[in-house]
Design a protein around this motif. Structure first.
Motif, mmCIF file in Angstrom:
data_model
loop_
_atom_site.group_PDB
_atom_site.id
_atom_site.type_symbol
_atom_site.label_atom_id
_atom_site.label_comp_id
_atom_site.label_asym_id
_atom_site.label_seq_id
_atom_site.Cartn_x
_atom_site.Cartn_y
_atom_site.Cartn_z
ATOM 1 N N GLY A 102 -7.129 90.799 69.657
ATOM 2 C CA GLY A 102 -6.679 90.606 70.768
ATOM 3 C C GLY A 102 -6.916 89.104 71.303
ATOM 4 O O GLY A 102 -7.544 88.319 70.834
ATOM 5 N N TYR A 103 -5.987 88.748 72.264
ATOM 6 C CA TYR A 103 -6.077 87.536 72.776
ATOM 7 C C TYR A 103 -7.602 87.230 73.453
ATOM 8 O O TYR A 103 -7.864 86.153 73.000
ATOM 9 C CB TYR A 103 -4.956 87.067 73.831
ATOM 10 N N SER A 104 -8.113 88.011 74.298
ATOM 11 C CA SER A 104 -9.218 87.671 75.045
ATOM 12 C C SER A 104 -10.356 87.693 74.044
ATOM 13 O O SER A 104 -11.419 86.763 74.181
ATOM 14 C CB SER A 104 -9.370 88.597 76.155
ATOM 15 N N GLY A 105 -10.257 88.677 72.977
ATOM 16 C CA GLY A 105 -11.438 88.907 72.136
ATOM 17 C C GLY A 105 -11.287 88.040 70.940
ATOM 18 O O GLY A 105 -12.348 88.115 70.257
ATOM 19 N N CYS A 106 -10.163 87.349 70.736
ATOM 20 C CA CYS A 106 -10.267 86.597 69.290
ATOM 21 C C CYS A 106 -9.418 85.316 69.547
ATOM 22 O O CYS A 106 -10.227 84.386 69.661
ATOM 23 C CB CYS A 106 -9.351 87.380 68.509
ATOM 24 N N ARG A 107 -8.186 85.345 69.869
ATOM 25 C CA ARG A 107 -7.437 83.912 69.985
ATOM 26 C C ARG A 107 -8.306 82.869 71.029
ATOM 27 O O ARG A 107 -8.203 81.685 70.863
ATOM 28 C CB ARG A 107 -5.853 84.000 70.147
ATOM 29 N N GLN A 108 -8.657 83.496 72.174
ATOM 30 C CA GLN A 108 -8.943 82.689 73.264
ATOM 31 C C GLN A 108 -10.252 82.021 72.656
ATOM 32 O O GLN A 108 -10.831 80.724 73.017
ATOM 33 C CB GLN A 108 -9.335 83.538 74.538
ATOM 34 N N TYR A 109 -11.208 82.838 71.891
ATOM 35 C CA TYR A 109 -12.526 82.164 71.513
ATOM 36 C C TYR A 109 -12.103 80.907 70.587
ATOM 37 O O TYR A 109 -12.554 79.763 70.332
ATOM 38 C CB TYR A 109 -13.213 83.212 70.589
ATOM 39 N N ARG A 110 -10.841 81.042 69.692
ATOM 40 C CA ARG A 110 -10.380 80.046 68.742
ATOM 41 C C ARG A 110 -9.820 78.794 69.440
ATOM 42 O O ARG A 110 -9.999 77.732 68.862
ATOM 43 C CB ARG A 110 -9.514 80.541 67.797
ATOM 44 N N GLU A 111 -9.339 79.234 70.556
ATOM 45 C CA GLU A 111 -8.692 77.992 71.569
ATOM 46 C C GLU A 111 -10.026 77.360 71.958
ATOM 47 O O GLU A 111 -10.064 76.135 72.182
ATOM 48 C CB GLU A 111 -7.956 78.683 72.682
ATOM 49 N N ASN A 112 -10.984 77.951 72.526
ATOM 50 C CA ASN A 112 -12.218 77.276 72.995
ATOM 51 C C ASN A 112 -12.785 76.648 71.814
ATOM 52 O O ASN A 112 -13.482 75.284 72.306
ATOM 53 C CB ASN A 112 -13.250 78.192 73.474
ATOM 54 N N LEU A 113 -12.769 77.060 70.623
ATOM 55 C CA LEU A 113 -13.455 76.105 69.514
ATOM 56 C C LEU A 113 -12.605 74.851 69.351
ATOM 57 O O LEU A 113 -12.962 73.962 69.026
ATOM 58 C CB LEU A 113 -13.344 76.992 68.408
ATOM 59 N N ALA A 114 -11.156 75.078 69.416
ATOM 60 C CA ALA A 114 -10.269 73.685 69.148
ATOM 61 C C ALA A 114 -10.527 72.828 70.247
ATOM 62 O O ALA A 114 -10.589 71.528 69.918
ATOM 63 C CB ALA A 114 -8.849 74.185 69.136
ATOM 64 N N ASP A 115 -10.933 73.420 71.476
ATOM 65 C CA ASP A 115 -11.080 72.490 72.625
ATOM 66 C C ASP A 115 -12.360 71.439 72.257
ATOM 67 O O ASP A 115 -12.621 70.374 72.437
ATOM 68 C CB ASP A 115 -11.108 73.085 73.986
ATOM 69 N N ALA A 116 -13.480 72.057 71.891
ATOM 70 C CA ALA A 116 -14.826 71.916 71.610
ATOM 71 C C ALA A 116 -14.723 70.817 70.639
ATOM 72 O O ALA A 116 -15.302 69.698 70.622
ATOM 73 C CB ALA A 116 -15.782 72.946 71.391
ATOM 74 N N LEU A 117 -14.007 71.174 69.655
ATOM 75 C CA LEU A 117 -13.826 70.451 68.296
ATOM 76 C C LEU A 117 -13.124 69.052 68.760
ATOM 77 O O LEU A 117 -13.376 67.952 68.261
ATOM 78 C CB LEU A 117 -12.967 71.191 67.202
ATOM 79 N N ALA A 118 -12.066 69.164 69.483
ATOM 80 C CA ALA A 118 -11.227 67.884 70.134
ATOM 81 C C ALA A 118 -12.451 67.088 70.863
ATOM 82 O O ALA A 118 -12.076 65.539 70.896
ATOM 83 C CB ALA A 118 -9.919 68.190 70.725
ATOM 84 N N GLU A 119 -13.102 67.565 71.571
ATOM 85 C CA GLU A 119 -14.104 66.811 72.387
ATOM 86 C C GLU A 119 -14.971 66.098 71.523
ATOM 87 O O GLU A 119 -15.453 65.057 71.815
ATOM 88 C CB GLU A 119 -14.903 67.692 73.457
ATOM 89 N N LEU A 120 -15.495 66.666 70.581
ATOM 90 C CA LEU A 120 -16.437 65.973 69.464
ATOM 91 C C LEU A 120 -15.854 64.849 69.121
ATOM 92 O O LEU A 120 -16.331 63.626 68.718
ATOM 93 C CB LEU A 120 -16.920 67.050 68.374
ATOM 94 N N ALA A 121 -14.275 64.863 68.553
ATOM 95 C CA ALA A 121 -13.497 64.010 68.047
ATOM 96 C C ALA A 121 -13.503 62.909 68.793
ATOM 97 O O ALA A 121 -13.408 61.573 68.504
ATOM 98 C CB ALA A 121 -12.258 64.619 67.327
#
Length: 380
Positions: free
Chosen positions: A126-145
């Motif tokens: 589901g979006y809230s239970g899976c993809r949204q977590y992966r979007e948050n991961l992408a945001d966090a990784l971009a911040e590290l970069a």
């Protein structure tokens, strides 16, 4: 074929850390509105409305139980790993409250970790239970970069809704809840399997495009819940000897606009219907949740239980899996099976029910964002 349960033989390479990724929650009254602002960021909801939404938290002193429950799970995972010789450090980060995901990733890379397995505290597609977590991961990784820090590779572990280590504790919890009903209504009690309601359109698009469950009414989200509910209900029937015990999948915690169709029936409406039909009792089984956080403590233990008392309908609520040793063992197994697969070794993926084990890597079109496409990690 190798078995991922042989922990002393396989090891976790190429992974050098596990991240427990969760939703987060306030831990003081002054945290409630800022927390809800994080949850609803970008939607333009005024603070006055957030204070109204936050009344559930204020009933519990402004503290959500979820962070303490995650601390318990974190400690249980570290203990299980250590006892089984798995030298894999376990970190914990949240989407919406401290410890924030990006801060935890900063800590992990500072400690030298570069390949991280991720367990989200959400069992289903589901979006809230899976993809949204992966979007948050992408945001966090971009911040590290952007900060010039090393960017680790991250892989999400597969959905665990039908893993024996998740299902078997739910069976035992349901049996225990039955014993807490008056004896004269126990055999006639109906099971109400509860999960978070989501918009119909989000439910229908849940899962991978090639997932057979996605083509069913309600998509993978509903299909997966129904499969688990059937497993639990069948086991309960066998162990109690009540072969014709009825059960239903029902929903809770709706938060959307009234004009948008969401999955129904709501648990309180369901209790009214069951009372009207003459059912003598109901056991509420929160199969959609990993721990007894606010949506369990308020929506079931407070609101639904009050509705049942108003109706004169006996109810009991089954416990969630939490830090059950069978679940922590399942997490270890999921790490080891994924690690073996990444090393190119054959693995045994345990799964109950009819849908089989979930995919290791999400497709780009998995569980699409209902508002607008956003970058997501751990996909291809």
């Amino acid at each position: 074929m190798s078995d991922a349960r042989n922990t002393s033989l396989t090891g976790a390479a190429p992974y050098d850390a596990l991240l427990l990724l969760s939703f987060g929650g306030p831990e003081a009254p002054e945290d409630v509105v800022p927390f809800l602002e994080n949850v609803t960021r970008g939607r333009g909801i005024p603070k006055e409305r957030l204070r109204e939404v936050g009344k559930h938290y204020f009933l519990f002193g402004g503290v959500s139980p979820i962070n303490e429950q995650n601390r318990e799970l974190l400690a249980a995972l570290r203990k299980d790993f250590a006892e089984h010789g798995l030298g894999l450090p376990v970190y914990w980060g949240n989407r919406n409250w401290a410890p924030y995901l990006v801060d935890t990733l900063r800590e992990a890379v500072a400690d030298g970790h570069r390949r991280i397995a991720v367990l989200a505290t959400s069992a289903y597609a589901g979006y809230s239970g899976c993809r949204q977590y992966r979007e948050n991961l992408a945001d966090a990784l971009a911040e590290l970069a952007a900060e010039g820090l090393p960017v680790p590779a991250v892989d999400m572990l597969r959905h665990f809704y039908n893993h024996p280590g998740f299902v078997e504790p739910m069976i035992d919890a349901t049996l225990d809840a039955l014993t807490r009903l008056p004896e004269d209504v126990r055999d006639g009690a109906r099971l109400a399997f509860t999960t978070h309601s989501i918009p119909d359109t989000m439910a229908e698009s849940s899962g991978a495009p090639d997932d057979p469950a996605r083509g069913r009414p309600g998509g993978a989200y509903v299909a997966q819940h129904l499969d688990v509910a059937r497993l639990v209900a069948t086991a309960v029937a066998e162990r109690t000897g009540v072969r014709d015990r009825p059960w239903d999948l029902v929903f809770q915690s709706r938060s959307g606009a009234p004009h948008t169709p969401w999955l129904e029936p709501d648990i309180c409406d369901h209790l009214e219907a069951r009372h009207a039909e003459g059912d003598p009792a109901v056991v509420m089984v929160p199969i959609g949740f990993v721990s007894d956080h606010m949506e369990v403590k308020y929506d079931l233990d407070t609101e639904a239980t009050a509705k049942a008392a108003e109706l004169g309908l006996p109810v009991a609520r089954a416990a969630t899996v939490g830090a059950d040793p069978r679940f922590t063992a399942a997490v270890r197994e999921l790490v080891l099976e994924r690690a073996a697969a990444e090393r190119g070794e054959p693995v045994t993926r345990r799964a109950l029910g009819t849908l089989g084990p979930g995919h290791d890597v999400c497709a780009v079109a998995c569980c699409p964002n209902p508002r607008a496409p956003r970058p997501a990690a751990a996909e291809r």
